[in-house]
Design a protein around this motif. Structure first.
Motif: not given
Lengths: 727, 231, 321
Positions: A9, A12-14, A16, A449-450, A453, A463, A579, A582, B157
């Protein structure tokens, strides 16, 4: 760094975690909170930029239909120091009832002389914002080395005179709160960057024990430095709730946002910079003055002081002379604003540095690499120049053929970031679900989100197993979200709590590694009592000192003065990226805010009425989608540095890079930000002087400022504090 | 370039007079004072005139019944004529998805669809929205299932604080219905009336492109330690 | 907003009667509701005029296009025939505000909109436009104001459509009492030229019903403007050039400037300077010189002059096709 190298995680591109709630309208922002029986609150504000108020009569308003509470901001007589200052507040059963009743409040006041323009306010005969005190607050000049000698010995000396405007925060969600007082408990739903700071502030001003005050902020619509404390509006909201015996919601209007909730101080800067024949900077001198509003020199909310800023910015010539002033005017007070001081500092420093490079015949990127003390930034200049195609694009100033001239500019950012002190609590349930509780808040930066993650990474879980609960002063404490410190403050606490969870689970379950595939079995051993474990920020996982540089390419229509930014390249270090998605969004946002600062945004004060002429979004011009340049971002992955916040450095150099690109295109510098067509045309000498009028604005500014800069030093005047009274 | 006033075609009767052929004032006066005149007009004229006069009876300024069709559901509220559609939606209908951010038609956070067309709910009277199909952000996801655009907004996003998101989703939903494969410029033009202070525009544009099956590539370059160490 | 009653007029005749009781006409409401919210207007009744028959259509006839007052700006901007026959008008409509504003804002409302001067719009400033004794923009913050005016008020006409319709030599049909009258665009604004309180020439009970735009074979037109922002911003200056090209020469040409005067700014001599000439930059410059001859570049407004010169050049040369 103890952070894992191979990750599922982290980095990466997570998307939100609160994205679905926000795109469906389900997310309840502070302004969406509706309590049963809630009253609407509103504030009566001063119409005078300066006045002595003798009395305020609330009786008619109090008796108006639907009105349940009417309170004064000040008891007895008091001074008004800006148009928009809070005078009284009402709460009633509907918004309209309250707006109708505001008109019934009678204020007896003697208007007084006022001054709203910085360069008028510094004059000896200007009306004084605080009677008996000079408007101008100046420190003594600070000197290092032999300044005069260094300038005399220099191979080249460049000068620049620039100004930067008052920038307004204009978050999309206005400032506001709902406050409910139930017996001895006060609960506030606040649109805030700091639930704990708000809690403490409510407790102090309402005389409640901190243990009886709870502040929550589930979702909030942006702050950018202006929502660190409840503000006058929050305290009035609480007092209305107390007076009415009912919950009160008080959200400011857009126009109030333009008057009374803070701003970035303005600046007028006169700079001088020298280098030796090798292009090494040897001497620097600056005189600056700006206004942080009526309380010049006071320590502003959020920690930025007055109108001063770091100088010399980034570079460290041996000989420096720095003198900065802060001038009070009858206007709303400034407060922290995304990277306080830095964009202001950058605009002047990068301008004079480019002027010097031109004099020396040195490439602007080279002079920066030669003089920047920060290793990462030097690397970033080199990387960025290559990606941007700097060598191919850079021409001598004004060399681009017209009428639409292109130009390029470059600038750097320093930011201390860092961040510490957060605590977190993790509850693991027997069904394997996890709740992470931490008293931070998500301004839109992606903090929620942080948290997810980091927890998912450390616990080896999907998640969706992890529920993140933030934005509540009943959760383990975390600092205010500012200074690009949140990710760096929060991530290590989650990391630590997760380690503690794993240690506990290991004990309980007897499994050597309870993560991932073993998780369910390990949790099943918990039985009816969930596992609750705390963790706290610790050294070695996050750091500070982010560096970033930006390159801008512009096209300037020299017939009409229109500046179009074609491209901005960002090269940014932010250590270990938590992330990417974000992170990229924040950088985009920083660039776009910097673009607004460069081209569109400025609070316009009227000298004769003392009013802000453009408090609303019709004429306070925020960049829109049609104004976007192509934004390219290069993130330097340096996991070995740990987590570093990125929210502020990414907005620092944008305006400077754009201003330098415009100067490069035109061969002449447009001295005042924002670089609107009138100013560009004036700098090009294309504006006819009016028969009835004065000179065009930039000339007027430079001329008046030169006179100020040459004036003898004013006496040091101790600031008289915040003076934003609300009792 | 000047014209003489009145030299255009004569006005058609329907614009000036009641369907009865009399001016409104004359008609009302005649009804009130002279049964003879009314009789002389004929029953059809009288009933037409009455229907119009009835339709032209001012309501308010106190609260009056206002029926709104929101997300397919009809609801009647008692509202003063001065109540805006946004106030009615947020305050009366309990739909807080549309946001109040400027209340002056300058930011787009309050955008809803009126018969499929994006409008600023802050700058329209609720009473004016009667008879129209009003769609708010709450009416976009069906049975909890996000629309393709909403999914793309999350995945790409296309939001930060999220306060502008409902308005952005409404405008782009309308755009994609009309223009299923918009260019980047068309997306920007469509959201020109929606401000985002966080500066999420690049990702919002990317989301709209992704939702319409088009490339929405990131401009992010990630340079590993190894590479920049060499550089 | 103050409390008001609300009524939907069924005919133009009754609309102008209903509005006499301290009323205001309500069409798109984009301007009016803001004025009421800001306390600049306190009407007792809002007369909804959107139901008036025949006011929502665009009718293309042989020699003219008739546009109902309630046609929205979005409809006009996207109307295929309008785009073809009257490109400047469609472009001007498309440049108004934002998509949401164009979706409800009407042709009539755009023409009859009130001043956007930031002193006028300030609730607590009683300027000459609101019956006070002075214009605060004079000697104040006036970068968005007029280069030309005959009265004390410096606020310019900011209607995009007015500029286009002026250059297109359009007429406006107005309900006046029980009659309709036809006004040239110049007449629609002439009061604003001389009277500081006027936003246009219409009395409070006069209502725009439709606009009639003459169309000649081979007519061309172009709208150009500059604003600080690329979209959703007021033009600093706008310009429309309209005319025909016959044998490479301009015929029946008119050039109008917007946001530089309380009226759409046309000067006969400027048009004459182009008549029978080629649409070149040099000829445009001569026209611009005549258009701007009497400009007063006071305080912060002077920059509009070079912009206007550039826009005239671009609009006129655009007629070459």
């Amino acid at each position: 760094m103890p952070w894992p190298k191979e990750t599922r995680w982290l980095g990466k591109e997570t998307p939100r975690v609160d994205g679905p709630a926000k795109v469906t309208g389900r997310a309840k922002f502070t302004s969406d909170i509706v309590l049963p029986g809630v009253l609407h609150g509103a504030i009566l504000r001063a119409k005078w930029p300066a006045a002595h108020v003798k009395s305020v009569n609330l009786e008619k308003a109090r008796r108006a239909p639907g009105i349940k509470a009417a309170i004064l901001v000040n008891e007895g007589e008091f001074e008004v120091r800006y148009a928009g200052q809070e005078i009284a507040a009402l709460a009633g059963t509907s918004k309209q009832a309250v707006l109708d009743a505001l008109a019934l409040i009678e204020v007896s006041a003697e208007p007084a002389a006022f001054v709203v323009k910085e360069l008028e306010a510094v004059k000896a005969d200007a009306p004084q914002v605080f009677a008996g005190k000079a408007n101008l607050t100046e420190g003594a000049a600070k000197e290092t080395g032999e300044v005069a000698a260094a300038f005399a010995a220099a191979a080249a000396v460049a000068e620049a005179t620039v100004s930067t405007p008052i920038q307004l925060h204009q978050p999309m969600e206005p400032h506001g709160h709902t406050v409910q007082i139930d017996g001895d408990e006060l609960t506030a739903w606040s649109s805030t960057q700091g639930v704990f700071a708000c809690r403490d502030s409510f407790a102090k001003s309402m005389n409640f024990p901190q243990s009886k005050v709870r502040v929550t902020c589930e979702h909030m619509g942006g702050g950018f430095g202006s929502k660190f404390n409840p503000g006058v509006e929050g305290l009035l909201c609480a007092k209305l709730a107390q007076a009415a015996g009912a919950p009160v919601k008080l959200m400011l209007t857009r126009a109030e946002e333009g008057l009374a909730v803070g701003n970035r101080p303005s600046s007028f800067q006169k700079l001088k910079l020298a280098a030796d024949a090798e292009g090494k900077l040897t001497a620097f001198e600056i005189y600056s003055v700006g206004t942080p509003g009526f309380a010049a020199g006071a320590n502003q909310g959020g920690g930025s002081g007055g109108a001063s800023f770091p100088a010399p910015y980034i570079y460290k010539p041996a000989a420096t002379r720095v003198k900065q002033g802060s001038v009070a005017v009858n206007a709303g007070q400034s407060c922290a604003f995304r990277a306080p001081g830095h964009p202001v500092a950058s605009v002047g420093m990068e301008a004079v540095l480019d002027e010097l490079a031109v004099k020396l015949g040195v490439d602007p990127v080279e002079i920066r690499i030669k003089n920047d003390p920060h290793e990462i930034r030097r690397k970033e200049y080199a990387l960025g120049a290559e990606k941007f195609g700097w060598k191919e694009k850079y021409r001598k100033p004004g060399a681009s053929p017209g009428p639409v001239k292109t130009g390029v500019g470059v600038a750097g950012a320093a930011w201390m970031s860092g961040g510490r002190g957060t605590q977190a609590e993790i509850q693991v349930n027997a069904d394997g679900t996890v709740e992470v509780r931490v008293g931070t808040q998500d301004l839109g930066t992606g903090s929620r989100t942080v948290v997810q993650v980091v927890a998912a990474e450390m616990l080896g879980l999907d998640r969706d197993r992890i529920t993140v609960r933030i934005g509540d002063s009943r959760f383990p404490p975390s600092g205010s979200s500012g200074g690009s410190q949140t990710t760096a403050a929060v991530s290590p606490a989650i990391f630590d709590a997760c380690e503690n969870v794993l240690a506990e689970l290991k004990k309980v379950s007897g499994l050597d590694d309870p993560r991932g595939a073993n998780w369910k079995a390990a949790c099943a051993k918990l039985g009816s009592a969930p596992l609750q474990v705390r963790g706290k920020w610790r050294e070695g996982l996050s750091t500070g000192g982010a560096g970033g540089v930006q390159f801008a390419e512009v096209g300037v229509d020299t017939d009409m003065g229109a500046v179009k930014v074609k491209k901005v390249l960002v090269v940014q270090d932010c250590g270990l990226v938590v992330n990417k998605l974000t992170c990229e969004s924040q950088i985009n946002g920083g660039v776009i805010m910097g673009l607004g600062y460069a081209l569109y945004e400025q609070r316009v004060m009227d000298a004769r009425t003392g009013f802000v002429l453009n408090p609303t979004l019709e004429n306070y011009k925020l960049p829109g989608a049609a104004d976007l340049p192509e934004i390219q971002i290069m993130l330097l992955d340096m996991p070995e540095r740990g987590v570093i916040g990125v929210g502020e450095p990414c907005t620092v150099p944008t305006a400077s890079a754009i201003a330098n690109a415009v100067a490069n295109a035109l061969g002449v510098r447009v001295p005042d930000l924002p670089l609107t067509p009138d100013r560009v045309l004036a700098a090009l000498g294309k504006v006819p002087k009016g028969a009835t009028g004065t000179a065009a604005r930039p000339d007027a500014t430079a001329g008046a400022f030169a006179a100020v800069a040459a004036a003898p030093e004013a006496e040091w005047v101790e600031s008289n504090g915040g003076c934003h009274s609300y009792t | 370039m000047k014209r003489n006033p009145g030299d255009a075609a004569a006005p058609s009767g329907s614009e000036v007079f009641l369907a009865s052929g009399l001016s409104r004032r004359t008609f009302l006066k005649s009804l009130g004072t002279s049964a003879v005149t009314a009789a002389a007009m004929g029953a059809e004229q009288v009933s037409q005139g009455l229907a119009q006069a009835n339709a032209e009876r001012p309501v308010g300024p106190g609260a009056v019944p206002v029926t709104l069709t929101v997300n397919g559901e009809k609801k009647t509220f008692r509202l003063e004529p001065r109540v805006t559609l946004l106030e009615a939606l947020r305050g009366e209908a309990g739909l807080t998805g549309a946001k109040e951010a400027c209340d002056r038609a300058t930011c787009g956070a309050c955008t809803v669809l009126l018969d499929g067309t994006p409008v600023y709910a802050c700058s329209m009277l609720a009473i004016e929205a009667q008879g129209a199909e009003i769609t708010t952000i709450e009416g976009i996801a069906k049975n909890g299932e996000l629309s393709a655009l909403q999914k793309a907004m999350v995945d790409k996003d296309g939001l930060q604080c999220g306060y502008c998101s409902p308005g952005m989703v409404m405008v782009l939903t309308a755009l994609l219905r009309k223009n299923p494969r918009p260019t980047e410029a068309e997306v920007r033009h469509a959201i020109a009336g929606n401000l985002c202070r966080c500066g999420s525009y690049p990702r919002i544009v990317a989301a709209a492109r992704a939702a319409s099956g088009q490339s929405a590539g990131t401009k992010l370059t990630f340079i590993s330690s190894h590479d920049h160490a060499v550089a | 907003m103050n409390a008001f009653s609300y009524v939907t007029a069924q005919t133009a005749g009754s609309a102008v009667e209903l509005v006499r009781e301290r009323g205001r006409f309500l069409a798109g409401g984009m301007d009016l509701l803001g004025e009421i919210k800001d306390g600049l207007a306190e009407p007792a009744v809002l007369v909804n005029v959107k139901a008036l028959p025949g006011t929502r259509e665009i009718v293309v006839a042989k020699d003219k296009v008739v546009i109902g007052a309630n046609v929205t700006l979005a409809t006009l901007a996207e109307h295929a025939e309008a785009k073809k026959l009257l490109p400047a008008l469609a472009q001007a409509a498309d440049a108004v505000g934002s998509p949401q504003m164009r979706n409800v804002g009407t042709v009539g409302g755009n023409l009859a909109q009130h001043s956007r001067c930031w002193y006028y719009r300030q609730r607590d400033v009683r300027c000459v436009k609101k019956g006070g004794s002075r214009c605060f923009a004079r000697g104040g913050e006036n970068k968005y104001h007029s280069l030309f005016t005959k009265n004390m008020c410096l606020s310019p006409c900011v209607s995009n459509l007015a500029v286009a319709l002026s250059a297109l030599d359009a007429a406006v049909v107005v309900q006046r009492g029980a009659k309709t009258v036809t006004l040239a665009i110049a007449q629609l604004y002439e009061r604003a030229w001389s009277e500081p309180k006027a936003h246009h020439s219409l009395a409070a009970d006069e209502l725009i019903l439709r606009v009639e735009v003459p169309v000649a074979a081979g007519a061309r037109s172009a709208y150009v403007r500059i604003a600080e922002k690329n979209e959703f911003d007021w033009a600093l200056v706008s310009c429309v050039a309209a005319g025909r090209i016959e044998g490479g020469k301009l015929r029946g040409v008119r050039v109008a400037l917007g946001s530089v005067a309380p009226i759409p700014w046309q000067v006969k001599e400027a048009n004459a300077a182009l008549e029978g000439r080629e649409p070149t930059a040099e000829n445009a410059a001569k026209a611009a010189e005549r258009l701007l001859k009497d400009a007063e570049p006071r305080e912060q407004i002077g920059y509009k002059i070079p912009i206007a010169q550039a826009l005239v050049k671009r609009a006129v040369t655009a007629l070459a096709g």
